[in-house]
Design an enzyme around this catalytic site. Structure first.
Site, PDB file in Angstrom:
ATOM      1  N   LYS A  52       0.859  -1.191   0.000  1.00  9.25           N
ATOM      2  CA  LYS A  52       0.000   0.000   0.000  1.00  9.25           C
ATOM      3  C   LYS A  52       0.893   1.239   0.000  1.00  9.25           C
ATOM      4  CE  LYS A  52      -4.332   1.024   2.372  1.00  9.25           C
ATOM      5  NZ  LYS A  52      -5.046   0.830   3.646  1.00  9.25           N
TER       6      LYS A  52
HETATM    7  C1  E4P Z   1      -8.299   1.802   3.585  1.00 12.06           C
HETATM    8  O1  E4P Z   1      -7.554   0.942   3.158  1.00 12.06           O
HETATM    9  C2  E4P Z   1      -8.170   2.436   4.896  1.00 12.06           C
HETATM   10  O2  E4P Z   1      -7.557   1.543   5.780  1.00 12.06           O
HETATM   11  C3  E4P Z   1      -9.509   2.774   5.535  1.00 12.06           C
HETATM   12  O3  E4P Z   1     -10.600   2.431   4.732  1.00 12.06           O
HETATM   13  C4  E4P Z   1      -9.551   4.116   6.155  1.00 12.06           C
HETATM   14  O4  E4P Z   1     -10.818   4.338   6.722  1.00 12.06           O
HETATM   15  P1  E4P Z   1     -11.128   5.484   7.785  1.00 12.06           P
HETATM   16  O5  E4P Z   1     -11.329   6.752   7.047  1.00 12.06           O
HETATM   17  O6  E4P Z   1     -12.382   5.027   8.463  1.00 12.06           O
HETATM   18  O7  E4P Z   1      -9.940   5.541   8.716  1.00 12.06           O
END
Ligand code: E4P
Length: 216
Positions: free
Chosen positions: A84
């Site tokens: 990522k």
């Molecule tokens: C995506 O890969 C992220 O980990 C996640 O969806 C972030 O979500 P949040 O905005 O609830 O922290």
């Protein structure tokens, strides 16, 4: 539509997996910190729990060369690790290099159609538009997702649209309606989707009728 679970909590992954709701897993540095566990140890355990299913593990570096080095190391932890990478210019250099080495990437923290287009051009395997965080600042997160899907279709990009920052069953329903490839969902939201007051009422009525019939 593929369901990924957005967590670094192995108990949540086990529970969702048991219910057939896990086609992959996404984590981020905040979720790893919340788990209170060692990054490498928890990612390796998650990869073992979900063999063959993509598990996103995020780099911490912000310089392209360091991101690539980190990404190459992460990809060696298990064959289902997806690296990522945050959306930024250095990140795009890293995505292009990792892609050339056959390593899968997920470009994260995407908040505009143009960022998603650039990520696809760099060769990202997946792109993560954050709907909840956009909604939080008064924008329409799902409109952005819809437009990203349209742009990718217009030009036949293979990059998968992974709807992230999902906060409610409604987000998921909208993501499914606009044809998103994947949504990554917190376990609580998954659980919230199973129930309906009429289902609960219906089960109670069936059981009560059944029990009455047994006493006759
Ligand atoms: C995506 O890969 C992220 O980990 C996640 O969806 C972030 O979500 P949040 O905005 O609830 O922290």
């Amino acid at each position: 539509m593929k369901f990924f679970i957005d967590t670094a909590d192995v108990n949540e992954i086990k529970a969702a997996n048991e219910r057939g709701w896990v086609d992959g897993v996404t984590t981020n540095p905040s979720l790893i910190a919340k788990s209170g566990r060692n990054f490498e140890e928890v990612i390796k355990e998650i990869c073992k729990l979900t063999p063959g299913k993509p598990v996103s593990a995020e780099v911490i570096s912000l310089k392209a060369d360091e991101m690539v080095k980190e990404g190459v190391a992460l990809a060696k932890w298990a064959d289902n690790v997806v690296v990522k990478i945050p959306m930024c210019e250095d990140g795009m250099i890293a995505v292009k290099k990792l892609t050339a080495e056959g390593i899968k990437t997920n470009v994260t923290l995407v908040f505009s159609v143009m960022q998603a287009l650039l990520a696809a051009k760099a060769g990202a395997t997946m792109v993560s538009p954050f709907v909840g965080r956009l909604d939080d600042v008064g924008s329409d997160g799902m409109l952005m997702v819809n437009e990203v899907i349209q742009v990718y279709r217009n030009y036949d990009f293979a990059t998968e649209v992974l709807v992230a920052s999902v906060r409610s069953p409604m987000h998921l329903q909208q993501a499914a309606l606009v044809g998103a490839d994947i949504a990554t969902i917190p376990y609580k939201v998954m659980q919230g989707m199973t129930g309906h007051p009429l289902t609960t009422k219906g089960i109670e009525m069936f059981l009560s009728d059944w029990n009455k019939a047994q006493t006759k």
